[in-house]
Design a protein around this motif. Structure first.
Motif, mmCIF file in Angstrom:
data_model
loop_
_atom_site.group_PDB
_atom_site.id
_atom_site.type_symbol
_atom_site.label_atom_id
_atom_site.label_comp_id
_atom_site.label_asym_id
_atom_site.label_seq_id
_atom_site.Cartn_x
_atom_site.Cartn_y
_atom_site.Cartn_z
ATOM 1 N N ARG A 312 0.960 -1.267 -0.076
ATOM 2 C CA ARG A 312 0.046 -0.114 -0.008
ATOM 3 C C ARG A 312 0.783 1.384 0.027
ATOM 4 O O ARG A 312 1.973 1.142 0.490
ATOM 5 C CB ARG A 312 -1.053 0.026 1.188
ATOM 6 N N PRO A 313 0.163 2.310 -0.561
ATOM 7 C CA PRO A 313 1.155 3.537 -0.563
ATOM 8 C C PRO A 313 1.045 4.395 0.840
ATOM 9 O O PRO A 313 0.410 4.169 1.694
ATOM 10 C CB PRO A 313 0.322 4.263 -1.618
ATOM 11 N N GLN A 314 2.032 4.992 0.958
ATOM 12 C CA GLN A 314 2.407 5.894 2.309
ATOM 13 C C GLN A 314 2.884 7.298 1.855
ATOM 14 O O GLN A 314 3.988 7.057 1.095
ATOM 15 C CB GLN A 314 3.376 5.147 3.217
ATOM 16 N N ILE A 328 -6.788 11.360 -8.525
ATOM 17 C CA ILE A 328 -6.906 10.342 -9.285
ATOM 18 C C ILE A 328 -7.231 9.084 -8.664
ATOM 19 O O ILE A 328 -7.751 8.202 -9.324
ATOM 20 C CB ILE A 328 -5.299 10.065 -9.929
ATOM 21 N N CYS A 329 -7.137 8.946 -7.185
ATOM 22 C CA CYS A 329 -7.529 7.929 -6.368
ATOM 23 C C CYS A 329 -8.943 7.424 -6.733
ATOM 24 O O CYS A 329 -9.856 7.864 -6.710
ATOM 25 C CB CYS A 329 -7.369 8.048 -5.063
ATOM 26 N N PRO A 330 -9.076 6.140 -7.524
ATOM 27 C CA PRO A 330 -10.369 5.788 -7.796
ATOM 28 C C PRO A 330 -11.238 5.179 -6.852
ATOM 29 O O PRO A 330 -12.618 5.090 -6.776
ATOM 30 C CB PRO A 330 -10.176 4.320 -8.756
ATOM 31 N N ALA A 331 -10.537 5.002 -5.643
ATOM 32 C CA ALA A 331 -11.420 4.564 -4.428
ATOM 33 C C ALA A 331 -11.854 5.793 -3.382
ATOM 34 O O ALA A 331 -12.324 5.451 -2.176
ATOM 35 C CB ALA A 331 -10.616 3.445 -3.726
ATOM 36 N N GLY A 332 -11.229 6.805 -3.663
ATOM 37 C CA GLY A 332 -11.558 8.225 -2.959
ATOM 38 C C GLY A 332 -10.825 7.622 -1.640
ATOM 39 O O GLY A 332 -11.185 7.918 -0.437
ATOM 40 N N ALA A 333 -9.514 6.907 -1.455
ATOM 41 C CA ALA A 333 -8.691 6.573 -0.319
ATOM 42 C C ALA A 333 -7.872 7.578 0.203
ATOM 43 O O ALA A 333 -7.022 7.387 1.380
ATOM 44 C CB ALA A 333 -8.114 5.229 -0.462
ATOM 45 N N ILE A 334 -7.763 8.769 -0.551
ATOM 46 C CA ILE A 334 -6.668 9.552 -0.131
ATOM 47 C C ILE A 334 -7.426 10.981 0.526
ATOM 48 O O ILE A 334 -8.264 11.430 -0.333
ATOM 49 C CB ILE A 334 -5.449 10.071 -1.321
ATOM 50 N N LEU A 335 -6.906 11.440 1.584
ATOM 51 C CA LEU A 335 -7.760 12.307 2.060
ATOM 52 C C LEU A 335 -6.805 13.439 2.488
ATOM 53 O O LEU A 335 -5.603 13.189 2.983
ATOM 54 C CB LEU A 335 -8.680 11.981 3.601
ATOM 55 N N THR A 342 -3.331 11.709 3.602
ATOM 56 C CA THR A 342 -3.250 10.441 4.346
ATOM 57 C C THR A 342 -3.981 9.288 3.367
ATOM 58 O O THR A 342 -5.068 9.749 2.855
ATOM 59 C CB THR A 342 -3.759 10.170 5.703
ATOM 60 N N VAL A 343 -3.391 8.268 3.402
ATOM 61 C CA VAL A 343 -4.107 6.999 2.778
ATOM 62 C C VAL A 343 -4.972 6.369 3.828
ATOM 63 O O VAL A 343 -4.590 5.770 4.884
ATOM 64 C CB VAL A 343 -3.060 6.128 2.037
ATOM 65 N N GLN A 344 -6.248 6.166 3.370
ATOM 66 C CA GLN A 344 -7.081 5.215 4.019
ATOM 67 C C GLN A 344 -7.033 3.830 3.920
ATOM 68 O O GLN A 344 -7.522 3.465 2.695
ATOM 69 C CB GLN A 344 -8.403 5.887 4.305
ATOM 70 N N ASN A 347 -9.918 1.658 2.346
ATOM 71 C CA ASN A 347 -10.544 1.772 1.199
ATOM 72 C C ASN A 347 -9.522 1.509 -0.197
ATOM 73 O O ASN A 347 -9.939 1.539 -0.998
ATOM 74 C CB ASN A 347 -10.976 3.105 1.097
ATOM 75 N N CYS A 348 -8.062 1.293 0.400
ATOM 76 C CA CYS A 348 -7.144 1.481 -0.876
ATOM 77 C C CYS A 348 -7.304 -0.182 -1.625
ATOM 78 O O CYS A 348 -7.410 -0.980 -0.994
ATOM 79 C CB CYS A 348 -5.833 1.486 -0.257
ATOM 80 N N LEU A 349 -7.201 0.038 -2.923
ATOM 81 C CA LEU A 349 -7.057 -1.060 -3.834
ATOM 82 C C LEU A 349 -6.001 -1.586 -4.305
ATOM 83 O O LEU A 349 -5.941 -2.379 -4.936
ATOM 84 C CB LEU A 349 -8.108 -0.700 -5.081
ATOM 85 N N SER A 350 -4.897 -0.942 -3.862
ATOM 86 C CA SER A 350 -3.700 -1.104 -4.023
ATOM 87 C C SER A 350 -3.437 -0.947 -5.649
ATOM 88 O O SER A 350 -2.602 -1.710 -6.277
ATOM 89 C CB SER A 350 -3.109 -2.614 -3.510
ATOM 90 N N CYS A 351 -3.983 -0.025 -6.420
ATOM 91 C CA CYS A 351 -3.896 -0.029 -7.611
ATOM 92 C C CYS A 351 -2.498 0.688 -8.079
ATOM 93 O O CYS A 351 -2.011 0.802 -9.314
ATOM 94 C CB CYS A 351 -5.127 0.625 -8.358
ATOM 95 N N LEU A 352 -2.034 1.641 -7.239
ATOM 96 C CA LEU A 352 -1.094 2.394 -7.177
ATOM 97 C C LEU A 352 -1.024 3.517 -8.186
ATOM 98 O O LEU A 352 0.019 3.991 -8.620
ATOM 99 C CB LEU A 352 0.336 1.490 -7.743
ATOM 100 N N CYS A 353 -2.317 3.891 -8.816
ATOM 101 C CA CYS A 353 -2.443 4.902 -9.515
ATOM 102 C C CYS A 353 -1.544 6.321 -8.711
ATOM 103 O O CYS A 353 -1.209 7.121 -9.621
ATOM 104 C CB CYS A 353 -3.843 5.229 -9.793
ATOM 105 N N CYS A 354 -1.698 6.477 -7.477
ATOM 106 C CA CYS A 354 -1.346 7.517 -6.988
ATOM 107 C C CYS A 354 0.252 7.631 -7.057
ATOM 108 O O CYS A 354 0.688 8.564 -7.274
ATOM 109 C CB CYS A 354 -1.801 7.590 -5.435
ATOM 110 N N HIS A 355 0.733 6.502 -6.909
ATOM 111 C CA HIS A 355 2.154 6.445 -6.881
ATOM 112 C C HIS A 355 2.695 6.849 -8.377
ATOM 113 O O HIS A 355 3.678 7.283 -8.438
ATOM 114 C CB HIS A 355 2.666 4.848 -6.657
HETATM 115 S S1 SF4 Z 1 -3.076 2.610 -4.538
HETATM 116 FE FE1 SF4 Z 1 -4.888 3.097 -5.664
HETATM 117 S S2 SF4 Z 1 -6.712 3.082 -4.250
HETATM 118 FE FE2 SF4 Z 1 -4.987 3.002 -3.028
HETATM 119 S S3 SF4 Z 1 -4.659 5.395 -2.454
HETATM 120 FE FE3 SF4 Z 1 -3.373 4.826 -4.302
HETATM 121 S S4 SF4 Z 1 -4.940 5.242 -5.951
HETATM 122 FE FE4 SF4 Z 1 -6.099 5.212 -4.053
#
Ligand code: SF4
Ligand code: SF4
Length: 375
Positions: A312-314, A328-335, A342-344, A347-355
């Protein structure tokens, strides 16, 4: 694949470095036999490299610009009109920065080649069965699409090669939507294979001179594999890449899904290798994403242990609060709370789009304790 079809062929050439002179010869060696009967004169060819994000070539995140230049030269020498395009993460914030950082803009300027902006071209709705996808409209204006994939690991699909590279034909935020709708590797792989069937690359090439191992596609380590390869069959080429780095091709979900649908060959016994053998390109070691190691665990235990294999991202102290990851976060997991991102985890899908999109190297990847233990 059906027994009546001719065997898929994959051409492999060893290539020690990104020397243009050397690469032009190697590209010629693997493409000429594939395209010997093709009439390339006046044909409009779109080259689709992997321009995942604004990283410099030595990071091995993107298709190397010298490799792209060698392929441009191959088609220009035969009278084709060449263009280059991809939709990177963060394209909506200026695709030009990605073009510049990856070195692709410079080689296109040098060769007089247009860089196509997939975001600006609008999109076309395409259907596969009952599923629909929006793809950049401009890709359908070309006579042929040539896939220029980068050989990398991927925390979602274990490896990324030719099949997954066509995902870049989906513009901008539509990619995030697909991650949200397809949160598991299996579901996402089905969507990726759907897109591969729509894009239908004519020829596929793989840049595996400096590949990426570990936590790919954007946080792994460069790994010298020292080869390039080409095939009409992108599934077979992905299978050869997997085999070369010691992975059963059918463990790679995009390869197994495409093989199941008859889109290409994944049975190594039925793939004809030309040029260099797989044995000759096999590295002494190759690190896969740590979260994939739980596949080695018996199925009855995998549900339990998968809780400890996550990646998961940090967000770290480099964060400038630009907000792109949140957007960009598809899950709304970054607030954004108290001027901190911060990453919740829940809710994180581990898609790594944020990274992929972060312009400041402000997102580290954390691994579950079992993933760290296994390495
Ligand atoms: S890994 Fe994907 S779902 Fe998780 S915080 Fe990053 S963009 Fe959002
Ligand atoms: S983590 Fe990166 S993308 Fe997200 S706000 Fe900070 S700098 Fe921007």
């Amino acid at each position: 694949m059906s027994g009546n079809k001719p065997a898929s062929k994959v051409w492999i050439a060893k290539c020690g470095s990104y020397s243009l002179e050397y690469l032009r010869q190697a590209v010629d060696n693997i493409l000429s036999p594939i395209l010997e009967k093709a009439d390339l004169k006046e044909k409009h060819i779109l080259l689709k490299p992997n321009m995942l994000s604004a990283r410099t070539p030595e990071k091995a995140v993107t298709t190397n610009p010298v490799f792209v230049e060698a392929v441009i030269a191959f088609f220009q020498d035969r009278g084709s009109h060449v263009a280059v395009g991809d939709s990177p993460a963060g394209a909506l914030h200026g695709v030009e920065r990605v073009w510049d950082q990856t070195g692709i803009a410079e080689v296109c300027r040098k060769r007089g080649v247009e860089l196509v902006n997939f975001e600006a071209s609008g999109w076309t709705e395409c259907r596969v069965g009952d599923r629909s996808y929006q793809l950049a409209r401009c890709i359908f204006d070309f006579d042929r699409i040539v896939n220029l994939a980068k050989a990398k690991t991927h925390v979602l699909t274990i490896l990324t090669g030719c099949v997954k590279n066509t995902f870049g034909c989906v513009p901008g935020f539509m990619k995030s939507r697909l991650h949200l709708e397809n949160p598991s590797p299996g579901a996402m792989s089905k969507a990726l294979v759907d897109i591969f069937t729509i894009v239908k690359p004519w020829v596929n090439l793989l840049d595996a001179i400096i590949a990426m191992e570990g936590q790919g596609p954007s946080s792994g380590n460069p790994k010298h594999l020292g080869f390039i390869a080409a095939s009409h069959d992108g599934v077979a080429l992905d299978a050869v890449f997997a085999k070369a780095v010691g992975i059963d091709p059918l463990v790679v979900p995009t390869t197994s899904e495409a093989y199941k649908r008859g889109l290409g060959e994944a049975d190594l016994a039925k793939i004809r290798i030309e040029g260099t053998s797989i044995q000759a390109i096999r590295p002494a070691s190759f690190a896969i994403p740590s979260n994939w190691k739980f596949r080695l665990v018996p199925r009855f235990m995998s549900r339990f242990v998968s809780r400890f294999f996550w990646v998961r991202p940090q967000i770290n102290a480099n964060c400038t609060l630009c907000g792109r990851c949140e957007e960009i976060c598809p899950a709304g997991a970054i607030l954004r709370t108290h001027e901190r991102m911060t990453v919740q985890d829940e809710n994180c899908l581990s898609c790594l789009c944020c990274h992929e999109i972060c312009p400041s190297d402000a997102i580290d990847l954390r691994r579950g304790w079992l993933a760290r233990l296994i390495g």
